[in-house]
Write a protein that holds these residues in place. Sequence first.
Motif, PDB file in Angstrom:
ATOM      1  N   SER A   1     -10.536  70.541  80.930  1.00 58.92           N
ATOM      2  CA  SER A   1      -9.755  70.290  79.414  1.00 58.92           C
ATOM      3  C   SER A   1      -8.468  70.704  79.505  1.00 58.92           C
ATOM      4  CB  SER A   1     -10.485  71.385  78.335  1.00 58.92           C
ATOM      5  OG  SER A   1      -9.603  71.278  77.250  1.00 58.92           O
ATOM      6  N   ASP A   2      -8.089  71.556  80.170  1.00 50.83           N
ATOM      7  CA  ASP A   2      -6.593  71.953  80.536  1.00 50.83           C
ATOM      8  C   ASP A   2      -6.095  70.742  81.528  1.00 50.83           C
ATOM      9  OD1 ASP A   2      -4.297  73.384  80.338  1.00 50.83           O
ATOM     10  OD2 ASP A   2      -4.600  74.291  82.525  1.00 50.83           O
ATOM     11  N   ALA A   3      -6.794  70.439  82.383  1.00 50.08           N
ATOM     12  CA  ALA A   3      -6.233  69.298  83.378  1.00 50.08           C
ATOM     13  C   ALA A   3      -5.987  68.035  82.680  1.00 50.08           C
ATOM     14  CB  ALA A   3      -7.037  69.125  84.541  1.00 50.08           C
ATOM     15  N   LEU A   4      -6.895  67.780  81.593  1.00 47.30           N
ATOM     16  CA  LEU A   4      -6.830  66.338  81.011  1.00 47.30           C
ATOM     17  C   LEU A   4      -5.490  66.426  79.958  1.00 47.30           C
ATOM     18  CD1 LEU A   4     -10.504  65.974  79.966  1.00 47.30           C
ATOM     19  CD2 LEU A   4      -9.082  64.309  81.286  1.00 47.30           C
ATOM     20  N   ASP A   5      -5.203  67.661  79.291  1.00 44.39           N
ATOM     21  CA  ASP A   5      -4.264  67.915  78.642  1.00 44.39           C
ATOM     22  C   ASP A   5      -2.795  68.007  79.399  1.00 44.39           C
ATOM     23  OD1 ASP A   5      -5.662  68.221  76.147  1.00 44.39           O
ATOM     24  OD2 ASP A   5      -5.431  70.241  76.138  1.00 44.39           O
ATOM     25  N   MET A   6      -2.730  68.728  80.500  1.00 42.79           N
ATOM     26  CA  MET A   6      -1.853  68.310  81.490  1.00 42.79           C
ATOM     27  C   MET A   6      -1.297  67.150  82.020  1.00 42.79           C
ATOM     28  SD  MET A   6      -0.629  71.524  81.347  1.00 42.79           S
ATOM     29  CE  MET A   6       0.427  71.639  82.706  1.00 42.79           C
ATOM     30  N   ALA A   7      -2.572  66.173  82.254  1.00 42.81           N
ATOM     31  CA  ALA A   7      -2.415  64.894  82.651  1.00 42.81           C
ATOM     32  C   ALA A   7      -1.675  64.151  81.537  1.00 42.81           C
ATOM     33  CB  ALA A   7      -3.526  64.509  83.070  1.00 42.81           C
ATOM     34  N   ALA A   8      -2.053  64.262  80.604  1.00 45.35           N
ATOM     35  CA  ALA A   8      -1.254  63.314  79.480  1.00 45.35           C
ATOM     36  C   ALA A   8       0.086  63.708  79.396  1.00 45.35           C
ATOM     37  CB  ALA A   8      -2.461  63.649  78.078  1.00 45.35           C
ATOM     38  N   ASP A   9       0.149  65.090  79.192  1.00 44.41           N
ATOM     39  CA  ASP A   9       1.645  65.605  79.102  1.00 44.41           C
ATOM     40  C   ASP A   9       2.559  64.998  80.352  1.00 44.41           C
ATOM     41  OD1 ASP A   9       3.783  67.251  77.624  1.00 44.41           O
ATOM     42  OD2 ASP A   9       3.641  68.707  79.529  1.00 44.41           O
ATOM     43  N   CYS A  10       1.942  65.285  81.350  1.00 45.23           N
ATOM     44  CA  CYS A  10       2.610  64.698  82.809  1.00 45.23           C
ATOM     45  C   CYS A  10       3.189  63.211  82.686  1.00 45.23           C
ATOM     46  CB  CYS A  10       1.893  65.197  83.822  1.00 45.23           C
ATOM     47  SG  CYS A  10       2.559  64.712  85.275  1.00 45.23           S
ATOM     48  N   LEU A  11       2.163  62.457  82.353  1.00 45.62           N
ATOM     49  CA  LEU A  11       2.248  60.990  82.310  1.00 45.62           C
ATOM     50  C   LEU A  11       3.474  60.885  81.080  1.00 45.62           C
ATOM     51  CD1 LEU A  11       1.664  58.231  82.939  1.00 45.62           C
ATOM     52  CD2 LEU A  11      -0.315  58.205  81.135  1.00 45.62           C
TER      53      LEU A  11
ATOM     54  N   THR B   1      -0.132  66.758  88.647  1.00 45.09           N
ATOM     55  CA  THR B   1      -0.160  68.198  87.809  1.00 45.09           C
ATOM     56  C   THR B   1      -1.578  68.691  88.083  1.00 45.09           C
ATOM     57  OG1 THR B   1       0.197  69.019  85.702  1.00 45.09           O
ATOM     58  CG2 THR B   1      -1.236  67.232  85.693  1.00 45.09           C
ATOM     59  N   GLU B   2      -1.815  69.843  87.414  1.00 45.61           N
ATOM     60  CA  GLU B   2      -3.010  70.521  87.572  1.00 45.61           C
ATOM     61  C   GLU B   2      -3.435  71.279  86.160  1.00 45.61           C
ATOM     62  OE1 GLU B   2      -2.926  73.971  90.405  1.00 45.61           O
ATOM     63  OE2 GLU B   2      -0.547  74.335  89.804  1.00 45.61           O
ATOM     64  N   GLY B   3      -4.501  71.794  85.997  1.00 49.78           N
ATOM     65  CA  GLY B   3      -4.989  72.391  85.002  1.00 49.78           C
ATOM     66  C   GLY B   3      -6.131  73.535  85.637  1.00 49.78           C
ATOM     67  N   SER B   4      -5.991  74.621  84.799  1.00 49.29           N
ATOM     68  CA  SER B   4      -7.150  75.721  84.925  1.00 49.29           C
ATOM     69  C   SER B   4      -8.652  75.351  84.916  1.00 49.29           C
ATOM     70  CB  SER B   4      -6.848  76.992  83.956  1.00 49.29           C
ATOM     71  OG  SER B   4      -6.978  76.811  82.904  1.00 49.29           O
ATOM     72  N   ASP B   5      -8.998  74.519  83.991  1.00 46.93           N
ATOM     73  CA  ASP B   5     -10.403  74.012  84.149  1.00 46.93           C
ATOM     74  C   ASP B   5     -10.174  72.258  83.669  1.00 46.93           C
ATOM     75  OD1 ASP B   5      -9.668  73.751  81.120  1.00 46.93           O
ATOM     76  OD2 ASP B   5     -10.656  75.604  80.840  1.00 46.93           O
TER      77      ASP B   5
ATOM     78  N   LYS C   1     -11.567  68.490  91.789  1.00 45.80           N
ATOM     79  CA  LYS C   1     -11.974  69.922  91.544  1.00 45.80           C
ATOM     80  C   LYS C   1     -11.906  70.901  92.489  1.00 45.80           C
ATOM     81  CE  LYS C   1     -15.551  72.753  89.025  1.00 45.80           C
ATOM     82  NZ  LYS C   1     -16.806  72.413  88.527  1.00 45.80           N
ATOM     83  N   GLN C   2     -11.189  71.867  92.381  1.00 45.41           N
ATOM     84  CA  GLN C   2     -11.055  73.261  93.560  1.00 45.41           C
ATOM     85  C   GLN C   2     -11.849  74.072  93.621  1.00 45.41           C
ATOM     86  OE1 GLN C   2      -7.933  72.449  95.228  1.00 45.41           O
ATOM     87  NE2 GLN C   2      -8.453  70.474  94.497  1.00 45.41           N
ATOM     88  N   GLU C   3     -11.719  74.810  94.595  1.00 50.20           N
ATOM     89  CA  GLU C   3     -12.979  75.874  94.510  1.00 50.20           C
ATOM     90  C   GLU C   3     -13.006  76.694  93.272  1.00 50.20           C
ATOM     91  OE1 GLU C   3     -13.087  77.633  98.427  1.00 50.20           O
ATOM     92  OE2 GLU C   3     -13.338  75.540  99.546  1.00 50.20           O
ATOM     93  N   ASP C   4     -11.710  77.086  92.639  1.00 51.23           N
ATOM     94  CA  ASP C   4     -11.743  78.368  91.940  1.00 51.23           C
ATOM     95  C   ASP C   4     -12.102  77.715  90.436  1.00 51.23           C
ATOM     96  OD1 ASP C   4      -9.542  76.634  91.354  1.00 51.23           O
ATOM     97  OD2 ASP C   4      -7.924  78.050  91.513  1.00 51.23           O
ATOM     98  N   GLY C   5     -12.376  76.146  90.370  1.00 50.17           N
ATOM     99  CA  GLY C   5     -12.649  75.630  89.162  1.00 50.17           C
ATOM    100  C   GLY C   5     -11.594  74.850  88.485  1.00 50.17           C
ATOM    101  N   SER C   6     -10.485  74.903  89.081  1.00 48.96           N
ATOM    102  CA  SER C   6      -9.306  74.306  88.589  1.00 48.96           C
ATOM    103  C   SER C   6      -9.304  72.903  88.837  1.00 48.96           C
ATOM    104  CB  SER C   6      -7.998  75.002  88.625  1.00 48.96           C
ATOM    105  OG  SER C   6      -7.854  74.801  90.212  1.00 48.96           O
TER     106      SER C   6
END
Length: 133
Positions: free
Chosen positions: A44-54, A38-42, A20-25
């Motif tokens: 939920s987004d990070a989980l989706d981005m991780a699956a897509d990245c993998l 990868t990264e995600g804005s929150d 987790k980053q200071e901005d919540g991402s």
Amino acid sequence: MYFMAKMKMKKLIYPAEFVKQEDGSYLVYFFDIPECMTEGSDLSDALDMAADCLKTWAQVMVDDGLSLPKATPCEEAKPKQNGFITAIAADLKDSKPVIKSVSLPRWMAEEASKARLSLSGVLQEALTKKLNA
């Protein structure tokens, strides 16, 4: 739907660290795949981005004939950057080429040739769209 049921799929599961980053991402690092991140804005987004990245990374590796690294069991993966570890899953489609013979009107074949279209590419694109794959 019959085609989708018969399509060969390979399930991948790899541990990923979410930091987790200071901005919540969240930044996401794969424990066994240092070049896959990868990264995600929150979360939920990070989980989706991780699956897509993998999925994207692994599909490229498989399509290029390269072997995938063995996944460390999640219970053995320890955070490296003060984040948390969770399992990320991805399904790979068997993209090994299969030769198929198709028929089309002569005029269509001639026009496609003039337009320098790859019939294989056009067919793959149309089937992908039609099958929502």
